[in-house]
Scaffold this motif. Sequence first.
Motif, PDB file in Angstrom:
ATOM      1  N   ASP A 152      13.992 127.532 -46.291  1.00 18.52           N
ATOM      2  CA  ASP A 152      14.661 128.364 -45.175  1.00 18.52           C
ATOM      3  C   ASP A 152      13.901 129.276 -44.663  1.00 18.52           C
ATOM      4  N   LEU A 153      13.247 128.888 -43.517  1.00 16.34           N
ATOM      5  CA  LEU A 153      12.241 129.893 -42.961  1.00 16.34           C
ATOM      6  C   LEU A 153      12.863 131.246 -42.568  1.00 16.34           C
ATOM      7  N   GLU A 154      13.961 131.365 -42.293  1.00 20.36           N
ATOM      8  CA  GLU A 154      14.518 132.916 -41.997  1.00 20.36           C
ATOM      9  C   GLU A 154      14.361 133.637 -43.078  1.00 20.36           C
ATOM     10  N   ALA A 155      15.125 133.039 -44.401  1.00 27.79           N
ATOM     11  CA  ALA A 155      15.100 133.549 -45.521  1.00 27.79           C
ATOM     12  C   ALA A 155      13.855 134.280 -46.237  1.00 27.79           C
ATOM     13  N   ASP A 156      12.956 133.129 -45.916  1.00 26.90           N
ATOM     14  CA  ASP A 156      11.286 133.549 -46.384  1.00 26.90           C
ATOM     15  C   ASP A 156      10.978 134.636 -45.696  1.00 26.90           C
ATOM     16  N   LEU A 157      11.085 134.649 -44.439  1.00 27.29           N
ATOM     17  CA  LEU A 157      10.559 135.699 -43.494  1.00 27.29           C
ATOM     18  C   LEU A 157      11.235 137.087 -43.806  1.00 27.29           C
ATOM     19  N   LYS A 158      12.384 136.900 -43.773  1.00 25.12           N
ATOM     20  CA  LYS A 158      13.041 137.938 -44.021  1.00 25.12           C
ATOM     21  C   LYS A 158      12.625 138.842 -45.521  1.00 25.12           C
ATOM     22  N   GLN A 166      -2.587 135.647 -41.707  1.00 23.99           N
ATOM     23  CA  GLN A 166      -2.890 134.184 -41.848  1.00 23.99           C
ATOM     24  C   GLN A 166      -1.840 133.735 -42.810  1.00 23.99           C
ATOM     25  N   LEU A 167      -1.230 134.197 -43.613  1.00 23.06           N
ATOM     26  CA  LEU A 167      -0.406 133.916 -44.370  1.00 23.06           C
ATOM     27  C   LEU A 167       1.059 133.514 -43.763  1.00 23.06           C
ATOM     28  N   TYR A 168       1.457 134.634 -42.718  1.00 21.12           N
ATOM     29  CA  TYR A 168       2.331 134.070 -41.667  1.00 21.12           C
ATOM     30  C   TYR A 168       2.005 132.992 -40.818  1.00 21.12           C
ATOM     31  N   VAL A 169       0.862 132.407 -40.472  1.00 20.42           N
ATOM     32  CA  VAL A 169       0.275 131.584 -39.650  1.00 20.42           C
ATOM     33  C   VAL A 169       0.818 130.245 -40.629  1.00 20.42           C
ATOM     34  N   ARG A 170       0.251 130.224 -41.873  1.00 17.13           N
ATOM     35  CA  ARG A 170       0.327 128.768 -42.712  1.00 17.13           C
ATOM     36  C   ARG A 170       1.885 128.785 -42.962  1.00 17.13           C
ATOM     37  N   ARG A 171       2.516 129.784 -43.120  1.00 19.75           N
ATOM     38  CA  ARG A 171       4.051 129.526 -43.249  1.00 19.75           C
ATOM     39  C   ARG A 171       4.865 128.784 -41.942  1.00 19.75           C
ATOM     40  N   LEU A 172       4.382 129.434 -40.849  1.00 21.56           N
ATOM     41  CA  LEU A 172       4.917 128.862 -39.647  1.00 21.56           C
ATOM     42  C   LEU A 172       4.418 127.664 -39.460  1.00 21.56           C
ATOM     43  N   ALA A 212       3.853 125.217 -41.486  1.00 26.34           N
ATOM     44  CA  ALA A 212       4.551 124.293 -42.490  1.00 26.34           C
ATOM     45  C   ALA A 212       6.078 124.396 -41.861  1.00 26.34           C
ATOM     46  N   ALA A 213       6.605 125.305 -41.332  1.00 19.05           N
ATOM     47  CA  ALA A 213       7.982 125.145 -40.593  1.00 19.05           C
ATOM     48  C   ALA A 213       8.014 124.372 -39.351  1.00 19.05           C
ATOM     49  N   ARG A 214       6.828 124.376 -38.697  1.00 22.49           N
ATOM     50  CA  ARG A 214       6.642 123.525 -37.405  1.00 22.49           C
ATOM     51  C   ARG A 214       6.520 122.074 -38.090  1.00 22.49           C
ATOM     52  N   ALA A 215       5.827 121.925 -38.985  1.00 18.16           N
ATOM     53  CA  ALA A 215       5.611 120.613 -39.385  1.00 18.16           C
ATOM     54  C   ALA A 215       7.042 120.042 -39.947  1.00 18.16           C
ATOM     55  N   ALA A 216       7.896 120.863 -40.650  1.00 21.97           N
ATOM     56  CA  ALA A 216       9.265 120.348 -41.012  1.00 21.97           C
ATOM     57  C   ALA A 216      10.247 120.514 -39.664  1.00 21.97           C
ATOM     58  N   GLY A 217       9.742 120.687 -38.641  1.00 21.94           N
ATOM     59  CA  GLY A 217      10.734 120.657 -37.523  1.00 21.94           C
ATOM     60  C   GLY A 217      11.585 121.924 -37.388  1.00 21.94           C
ATOM     61  N   GLN A 218      11.101 122.896 -37.986  1.00 24.26           N
ATOM     62  CA  GLN A 218      12.003 124.000 -37.842  1.00 24.26           C
ATOM     63  C   GLN A 218      11.563 125.196 -36.853  1.00 24.26           C
ATOM     64  N   VAL A 219      10.132 124.887 -36.106  1.00 26.54           N
ATOM     65  CA  VAL A 219       9.822 125.433 -35.281  1.00 26.54           C
ATOM     66  C   VAL A 219       9.193 124.452 -33.990  1.00 26.54           C
ATOM     67  N   ARG A 220       9.385 124.778 -32.762  1.00 28.53           N
ATOM     68  CA  ARG A 220       9.000 123.900 -31.768  1.00 28.53           C
ATOM     69  C   ARG A 220       7.636 123.492 -31.904  1.00 28.53           C
ATOM     70  N   PRO A 221       7.228 122.446 -31.741  1.00 30.44           N
ATOM     71  CA  PRO A 221       5.774 121.860 -31.753  1.00 30.44           C
ATOM     72  C   PRO A 221       4.636 122.524 -30.712  1.00 30.44           C
ATOM     73  N   GLU A 222       5.137 123.136 -29.677  1.00 30.48           N
ATOM     74  CA  GLU A 222       4.129 123.911 -28.691  1.00 30.48           C
ATOM     75  C   GLU A 222       4.070 125.148 -29.187  1.00 30.48           C
ATOM     76  N   VAL A 223       4.610 125.663 -30.049  1.00 33.10           N
ATOM     77  CA  VAL A 223       4.632 127.021 -30.588  1.00 33.10           C
ATOM     78  C   VAL A 223       3.314 127.432 -31.297  1.00 33.10           C
TER      79      VAL A 223
END
Length: 206
Positions: free
Chosen positions: A92-98, A144-150, A152-163
């Motif tokens: 849950d990307l939103e919960a993790d970032l919050k 960079q911790l945020y970069v790695r989490r995002l 992972a979210a991109r790889a899971a389809g939770q963030v657009r590929p081009e972001v």
Amino acid sequence: MADKGRAPDATRRSERSRRAIYDAALALVAEIGYPKTTIEGIAARAGVGKQTIYRWWPSKADVLLEAFMDLARQANEAMGAEADSEIPDTGDLEADLKLVLRATVDELNDPVFEAPYRALTAEGMVNPEIAARFVGQLLEPQLQLYVRRLDAARAAGQVRPEVDPRIALELFTAPLTVRWLLRTQPLGHDYADRLVEYALGGIAPR
């Protein structure tokens, strides 16, 4: 029986002095502010000679930076985490970032962190060397911790590929920093949550 003729342990003595200097620098910045804090004042507070400080650091900014880095390390250890611990990935990307942004709010509002953090931020505006070290040694590894989490979210389809994750993370970290730095509005958990919601609304799959 202990060897009474054994020479004092210079390493232990140096570490005690270093720790006293860290504590003195952090305390003085909180009590009287960075501009009024001096090497002489730090030395007097720590109970060491000012030459001891100059032997290890070229300026009060260097002392404060190292003291703040040590403070951050201690905070991580107190939470049972390593300095390079990852942002949780519960799916849950939103919960993790919050969760992480709320913890950042708490840290920024903590007087122990706030005074040296503000001092180093201000010093970095006029001292490129300190700014580069502050960013390189402390801020960028955290980002960079945020970069790695995002990633992972991109790889899971939770963030657009081009972001670009390095740009995307600034959608919620930068406004938080500006509000804290300029004191434009109160800094609280509700605000952190809203930043995440707004940011994800812009980068989530369409």
